[in-house]
Design a protein around this motif. Structure first.
Motif, mmCIF file in Angstrom:
data_model
loop_
_atom_site.group_PDB
_atom_site.id
_atom_site.type_symbol
_atom_site.label_atom_id
_atom_site.label_comp_id
_atom_site.label_asym_id
_atom_site.label_seq_id
_atom_site.Cartn_x
_atom_site.Cartn_y
_atom_site.Cartn_z
ATOM 1 N N ASN A 52 2.487 -13.824 6.976
ATOM 2 C CA ASN A 52 3.881 -14.265 7.036
ATOM 3 C C ASN A 52 4.501 -13.925 8.393
ATOM 4 O O ASN A 52 5.220 -14.745 8.974
ATOM 5 C CB ASN A 52 4.711 -13.617 5.920
ATOM 6 C CG ASN A 52 4.537 -14.288 4.586
ATOM 7 O OD1 ASN A 52 4.342 -15.483 4.506
ATOM 8 N ND2 ASN A 52 4.615 -13.512 3.522
ATOM 9 N N LEU A 53 4.232 -12.738 8.894
ATOM 10 C CA LEU A 53 4.780 -12.331 10.184
ATOM 11 C C LEU A 53 4.316 -13.273 11.294
ATOM 12 O O LEU A 53 5.118 -13.711 12.116
ATOM 13 C CB LEU A 53 4.370 -10.892 10.505
ATOM 14 C CG LEU A 53 4.962 -10.282 11.764
ATOM 15 C CD1 LEU A 53 6.475 -10.192 11.678
ATOM 16 C CD2 LEU A 53 4.354 -8.906 11.997
ATOM 17 N N ALA A 54 3.035 -13.621 11.291
ATOM 18 C CA ALA A 54 2.499 -14.534 12.306
ATOM 19 C C ALA A 54 3.057 -15.942 12.141
ATOM 20 O O ALA A 54 3.098 -16.709 13.108
ATOM 21 C CB ALA A 54 0.982 -14.552 12.242
ATOM 22 N N LYS A 59 11.509 -13.037 6.531
ATOM 23 C CA LYS A 59 11.956 -12.666 5.191
ATOM 24 C C LYS A 59 10.765 -12.462 4.255
ATOM 25 O O LYS A 59 10.722 -11.491 3.505
ATOM 26 C CB LYS A 59 12.906 -13.713 4.619
ATOM 27 C CG LYS A 59 13.424 -13.339 3.227
ATOM 28 C CD LYS A 59 14.290 -14.408 2.625
ATOM 29 C CE LYS A 59 14.819 -14.094 1.255
ATOM 30 N NZ LYS A 59 14.065 -13.247 0.379
ATOM 31 N N GLY A 60 9.795 -13.381 4.305
ATOM 32 C CA GLY A 60 8.614 -13.246 3.458
ATOM 33 C C GLY A 60 7.856 -11.960 3.739
ATOM 34 O O GLY A 60 7.405 -11.279 2.817
ATOM 35 N N CYS A 61 7.736 -11.620 5.009
ATOM 36 C CA CYS A 61 7.076 -10.371 5.394
ATOM 37 C C CYS A 61 7.892 -9.181 4.890
ATOM 38 O O CYS A 61 7.346 -8.253 4.298
ATOM 39 C CB CYS A 61 6.901 -10.319 6.912
ATOM 40 S SG CYS A 61 6.091 -8.830 7.508
ATOM 41 N N HIS A 62 9.196 -9.220 5.128
ATOM 42 C CA HIS A 62 10.062 -8.097 4.746
ATOM 43 C C HIS A 62 10.053 -7.862 3.244
ATOM 44 O O HIS A 62 10.005 -6.713 2.786
ATOM 45 C CB HIS A 62 11.486 -8.338 5.247
ATOM 46 C CG HIS A 62 12.323 -7.105 5.225
ATOM 47 N ND1 HIS A 62 13.189 -6.825 4.197
ATOM 48 C CD2 HIS A 62 12.410 -6.073 6.098
ATOM 49 C CE1 HIS A 62 13.783 -5.667 4.447
ATOM 50 N NE2 HIS A 62 13.318 -5.194 5.586
ATOM 51 N N ASP A 63 10.097 -8.929 2.464
ATOM 52 C CA ASP A 63 10.092 -8.795 1.005
ATOM 53 C C ASP A 63 8.857 -8.032 0.521
ATOM 54 O O ASP A 63 8.923 -7.298 -0.464
ATOM 55 C CB ASP A 63 10.136 -10.170 0.328
ATOM 56 C CG ASP A 63 11.488 -10.856 0.470
ATOM 57 O OD1 ASP A 63 12.476 -10.199 0.874
ATOM 58 O OD2 ASP A 63 11.555 -12.074 0.181
ATOM 59 N N ILE A 80 7.504 -4.185 13.427
ATOM 60 C CA ILE A 80 7.392 -5.426 14.197
ATOM 61 C C ILE A 80 8.399 -6.461 13.705
ATOM 62 O O ILE A 80 9.065 -7.132 14.494
ATOM 63 C CB ILE A 80 5.947 -5.979 14.142
ATOM 64 C CG1 ILE A 80 4.983 -5.015 14.851
ATOM 65 C CG2 ILE A 80 5.874 -7.370 14.768
ATOM 66 C CD1 ILE A 80 3.510 -5.308 14.597
ATOM 67 N N LEU A 81 8.538 -6.602 12.392
ATOM 68 C CA LEU A 81 9.457 -7.628 11.878
ATOM 69 C C LEU A 81 10.892 -7.309 12.262
ATOM 70 O O LEU A 81 11.665 -8.217 12.579
ATOM 71 C CB LEU A 81 9.295 -7.835 10.373
ATOM 72 C CG LEU A 81 9.921 -6.859 9.387
ATOM 73 C CD1 LEU A 81 11.380 -7.159 9.118
ATOM 74 C CD2 LEU A 81 9.151 -6.917 8.081
ATOM 75 N N HIS A 82 11.265 -6.027 12.274
ATOM 76 C CA HIS A 82 12.637 -5.693 12.688
ATOM 77 C C HIS A 82 12.848 -5.982 14.171
ATOM 78 O O HIS A 82 13.922 -6.443 14.560
ATOM 79 C CB HIS A 82 12.984 -4.253 12.336
ATOM 80 C CG HIS A 82 13.378 -4.088 10.905
ATOM 81 N ND1 HIS A 82 14.475 -4.723 10.371
ATOM 82 C CD2 HIS A 82 12.812 -3.390 9.898
ATOM 83 C CE1 HIS A 82 14.581 -4.411 9.087
ATOM 84 N NE2 HIS A 82 13.574 -3.612 8.771
ATOM 85 N N VAL A 140 -2.998 -7.371 15.115
ATOM 86 C CA VAL A 140 -2.563 -6.770 13.851
ATOM 87 C C VAL A 140 -3.038 -7.602 12.663
ATOM 88 O O VAL A 140 -3.611 -7.072 11.710
ATOM 89 C CB VAL A 140 -1.020 -6.619 13.815
ATOM 90 C CG1 VAL A 140 -0.532 -6.261 12.426
ATOM 91 C CG2 VAL A 140 -0.572 -5.581 14.827
ATOM 92 N N VAL A 141 -2.825 -8.904 12.728
ATOM 93 C CA VAL A 141 -3.226 -9.774 11.617
ATOM 94 C C VAL A 141 -4.731 -9.692 11.401
ATOM 95 O O VAL A 141 -5.201 -9.535 10.266
ATOM 96 C CB VAL A 141 -2.778 -11.233 11.852
ATOM 97 C CG1 VAL A 141 -3.406 -12.169 10.845
ATOM 98 C CG2 VAL A 141 -1.261 -11.344 11.818
ATOM 99 N N ARG A 142 -5.497 -9.786 12.461
ATOM 100 C CA ARG A 142 -6.960 -9.729 12.335
ATOM 101 C C ARG A 142 -7.384 -8.396 11.737
ATOM 102 O O ARG A 142 -8.236 -8.338 10.851
ATOM 103 C CB ARG A 142 -7.607 -9.974 13.702
ATOM 104 C CG ARG A 142 -9.118 -9.910 13.726
ATOM 105 C CD ARG A 142 -9.834 -10.662 12.639
ATOM 106 N NE ARG A 142 -9.745 -12.091 12.758
ATOM 107 C CZ ARG A 142 -10.148 -12.931 11.807
ATOM 108 N NH1 ARG A 142 -10.651 -12.489 10.674
ATOM 109 N NH2 ARG A 142 -10.043 -14.216 11.971
ATOM 110 N N TRP A 143 -6.790 -7.290 12.174
ATOM 111 C CA TRP A 143 -7.137 -5.969 11.644
ATOM 112 C C TRP A 143 -6.801 -5.885 10.153
ATOM 113 O O TRP A 143 -7.616 -5.418 9.355
ATOM 114 C CB TRP A 143 -6.401 -4.867 12.417
ATOM 115 C CG TRP A 143 -6.866 -3.497 12.052
ATOM 116 C CD1 TRP A 143 -7.861 -2.786 12.642
ATOM 117 C CD2 TRP A 143 -6.365 -2.678 10.982
ATOM 118 N NE1 TRP A 143 -8.007 -1.577 12.007
ATOM 119 C CE2 TRP A 143 -7.102 -1.481 10.988
ATOM 120 C CE3 TRP A 143 -5.366 -2.842 10.022
ATOM 121 C CZ2 TRP A 143 -6.875 -0.459 10.092
ATOM 122 C CZ3 TRP A 143 -5.135 -1.816 9.108
ATOM 123 C CH2 TRP A 143 -5.887 -0.639 9.146
ATOM 124 N N VAL A 144 -5.624 -6.343 9.768
ATOM 125 C CA VAL A 144 -5.202 -6.284 8.359
ATOM 126 C C VAL A 144 -6.144 -7.140 7.506
ATOM 127 O O VAL A 144 -6.598 -6.702 6.451
ATOM 128 C CB VAL A 144 -3.741 -6.723 8.195
ATOM 129 C CG1 VAL A 144 -3.366 -6.831 6.714
ATOM 130 C CG2 VAL A 144 -2.797 -5.752 8.900
#
Length: 149
Positions: A52-54, A59-63, A80-82, A140-144
């Motif tokens: 979602n962040l990428a 909002k989706g990430c934060h939720d 990161i999202l903030h 970050v996305v790849r690591w997660v």
């Protein structure tokens, strides 16, 4: 859980986007189609949050990460999202709480947050910061995804 083979097409679509995402996307999601596909994945909440962040779905990430407070990967995504929503003070607050293998120096993360806050959209510095942000988000996305964190 879906295999990386199920997630990789999403990553390809996200990572090959052009132009680079803005430092602050506002409420505009990059792809509503990807947003729907991410939501329907049967995977860990952290993987969904990172995707979602990428996808600029702040909002989706934060939720998701709000419910995972205290988990280091979720807290990184939260910081990161903030930053991406322009809540720089809050982003720095989150960075001050984090210990994570992807970010051995949260001091550098805070320096980046401060540079983003001072940046003028469309400036040369803005372009450099957007590139740095994009490299960070892909890492970050790849690591997660790889760690199903």
């Amino acid at each position: 859980m879906p295999s990386n083979a199920q997630i990789d097409p999403l990553l390809t679509e996200l990572f090959e986007r052009s132009p680079l995402p803005p430092l602050e996307p506002g409420k505009t999601v990059y792809s509503t189609s990807l947003q729907t596909r991410i939501k329907s994945l049967q995977t860990t909440p952290a993987v969904k949050a990172a995707l979602n962040l990428a996808n600029d779905d702040i909002k989706g990430c934060h939720d998701i990460v709000e419910k995972m407070q205290g988990e280091s990967t979720a807290d990184c995504l939260h910081a990161i999202l903030h930053r991406r929503e322009g809540d720089y003070w809050n982003s720095n607050w989150w960075w001050s709480r984090i210990q994570h293998p992807l970010f051995p120096s949260t001091r550098q993360c805070k320096t980046f947050v401060n540079a983003c806050e001072k940046s003028t959209p469309g400036s040369e510095e803005d372009g450099e910061l957007r590139e740095q942000q994009w490299q960070e988000m892909k890492r970050v996305v790849r690591w997660v995804v790889d760690n199903k964190a």
